[in-house]
Write an enzyme that holds these catalytic residues in place. Structure first.
Site, PDB file in Angstrom:
ATOM      1  CB  SER A   1     -38.409 -95.459  22.317  1.00 21.28           C
ATOM      2  OG  SER A   1     -37.825 -94.183  22.202  1.00 21.28           O
TER       3      SER A   1
ATOM      4  CB  SER B   1     -30.457 -97.423  22.558  1.00 27.31           C
ATOM      5  OG  SER B   1     -30.603 -97.259  21.178  1.00 27.31           O
ATOM      6  CB  ALA B   2     -27.100-101.162  19.578  1.00 28.28           C
TER       7      ALA B   2
ATOM      8  CB  CYS C   1     -36.584 -73.179  15.826  1.00 31.59           C
ATOM      9  SG  CYS C   1     -37.616 -71.726  15.724  1.00 31.59           S
TER      10      CYS C   1
END
Lengths: 392, 139
Positions: free
Chosen positions: A73, A200-201, A326
């Site tokens: 992110s 990302s690791a 949901c």
């Protein structure tokens, strides 16, 4: 089968033992701050430098082009905001797709509120962009194209090389969110004409909270965190040395064993897809039949809802995920499935099983067996299934 | 995130199914929102003799339907009319805030089935004069 069956490897993966072993010394005896001049500091700095070099080589980059971040992110946010603000004298137009990760979509929406224009490309029923749409969207104001390498929900792999070529020919920066691709696909940033790449690791058996952004040499980009001189003055803060070492070890292992990993996952994936669609009626494979990640299975189970499916799977110790509203905390089902043209009802009933290195064929059989019973039970309860014939 | 009671009703839902010659049938919700509840009533002399349900929805939707049917089975129409979404949620030891609409749906499904019964039998049930499940259901 008594143990827990984990088939949510696209969400996160367990860390490999070798990775943890490589990290531990950097929490204890090699704990120094890489910015310090004395022995412990130099030791940490050495580990950081060596890691950066190894990561660079695996991606076909140079060490000066690798910047460590806190994860996917952050890398996405930095790439998009940093590149757009640094290049706003050239234009204010961004091209992305409707199926990006929220880290990309929400960063783009933020820029829209701050004077930038964004084109969100459509995708076809397989989640694939149309190259002509991309060409047509380019204007003389376009400064960034950001398109994910492979989709996290349905596994569709985009034509990255073609996109990179178009970006290069038009002198536009190209960022790709490769969080799901790294560790599954061999990537050479030079060959693919990528200017910015996020990874990302924890998606490839490394630690959480660590990632990297590849920034091609010469790319104009603003720093993301202002402060000390770390990461070539672009991302301040004492480096997370142990996690960087873990990321690097995990990346090395992933690419050393890439063929084995891919062959195994593809075999299990295809078995899972075949066995589910053959044994359960009214199912639909979401995503591209061939151009998909080796471990991704995404199937809509019509007439049932995803969360009750996940709860039922959890009752037999199977961990999976769904595009149902949901399970997302919002009222709408997955934006990816909706962009691919699925109706809300069918999108609510999607099931994602993402395979990893630790899954086995026995686990696949166990999942299919249980899924057959669970779907039958939930459909028996479903008012939508009343007038539907099993064979249809 | 769910209480043990919700999970228990999800695992073993009471009164699942249909009643072929039901005296009242109510269906609320829609597939777009991700939940649909259908309730069947068998009513004799103003008493709910039998009740069945079918639900397309999440765990709390299934548990709420199950609990609602249990709460009205054997009760009079008047008593069933008193069933509130709060009572359903409380009987389940609570629902997460984002799932409260499931209990609302259960209350509406019961009322909708009672409305169907009143229309078929040309009677007026007090409290249902202005009931419109489609209008009330928004979440």
């Amino acid at each position: 089968m008594n143990k827990n069956i984990y088939m949510d490897n696209a969400a996160t993966t367990p860390m490999k033992k070798e990775v943890l072993d490589a990290m531990i010394p950097y929490y204890t005896e090699k704990f120094g701050n890489p910015s310090s001049i004395y022995a412990q500091g130099r030791e940490a700095k050495k580990a950081l430098d060596e890691s950066r070099d190894k990561v660079a080589r695996i991606l076909g980059a140079t060490d000066k082009e690798i910047f460590f971040t806190s994860g996917g992110s952050e890398s996405d946010n930095w790439a998009i905001k940093g590149a757009c603000y640094a290049n706003k004298n050239k234009g204010n137009h961004i091209i992305t797709t409707k199926i990006e990760h929220h880290a990309v979509l929400h960063a783009c929406e933020y820029l829209e509120r701050n004077g930038f224009d964004v084109t969100y490309l459509d995708v076809d029923e397989y989640g694939m962009i149309d190259i002509d749409d991309l060409k047509n969207a380019i204007t003389d104001k376009t400064i960034l194209i950001t398109i994910m390498f492979a989709n996290n929900e349905v596994g569709t792999i985009q034509p990255i090389k073609e996109i990179g070529k178009i970006a290069k020919d038009n002198d536009i920066l190209f960022h790709t969110d490769a969080v799901q691709a790294v560790g599954n696909i061999r990537i050479d940033v030079e060959e693919l004409n990528i200017d910015l790449l996020s990874l990302s690791a924890h998606k490839f058996y490394g630690p959480k909270g660590i990632g990297a952004l590849y920034i091609k040499k010469g790319t104009k980009i603003h720093p993301y965190i202002h402060g000390g001189a770390q990461e070539r003055n672009k991302r301040a803060g004492t480096e997370n040395v142990a996690s960087v070492v873990g990321l690097t070890k995990a990346l090395e292992l992933a690419y050393e064993n890439l063929d084995e990993h891919n062959n195994k996952l593809k075999r299990l994936r295809d078995k899972l897809i075949n066995d589910i669609t053959k044994n359960i009626s009214h199912t639909k494979l979401n995503g591209h039949p061939e151009k998909r990640l080796p471990g991704n299975v995404n199937i809509s189970m019509k007439y049932i809802e995803g969360e009750s499916l996940l709860l039922s799977l959890d009752m037999v110790n199977i961990a999976a995920s769904s595009g149902s509203a949901c399970t997302s905390g919002s009222l709408d089902p997955s934006h990816v499935l909706l962009a691919m043209g699925l109706s809300h009802g069918v999108a609510h009933g999607s099931l994602r099983l993402s395979l990893g290195d630790f899954n086995t064929e026995e686990e696949v059989d166990y999942v299919v067996e249980n899924l057959i019973d669970i779907v039958a039970r939930l459909r028996k309860m479903s008012p939508l299934f009343e007038n539907v014939k099993e064979e249809e | 995130m769910y209480t043990e009671k919700v999970m228990e009703h999800f695992r073993n839902p009471r009164n699942v199914g249909e009643i072929e010659d039901a005296d009242g049938v109510g269906e609320v919700g829609n597939a777009k929102c991700g939940d649909i509840m259908k309730i069947y009533l068998k009513i004799e002399n103003g008493i709910i003799k039998d009740v069945k349900f079918k639900t397309f929805g999440c765990g709390s939707a299934i548990a709420s339907s199950s609990m609602a049917t249990e709460l009205i089975k054997g009760k009079s129409i008047e008593e069933a009319m008193e069933l509130t979404n709060k009572a359903v949620a409380e009987a389940l030891d609570g629902l997460p805030a984002v799932k409260m609409h499931c209990s609302v749906l259960a209350e509406q499904a019961v009322k909708s089935a009672l409305l169907d019964y009143s229309k078929k039998n040309n009677i007026v049930i007090e409290g249902l004069e202005d009931f419109n499940p489609d209008e009330d259901h928004h979440h």
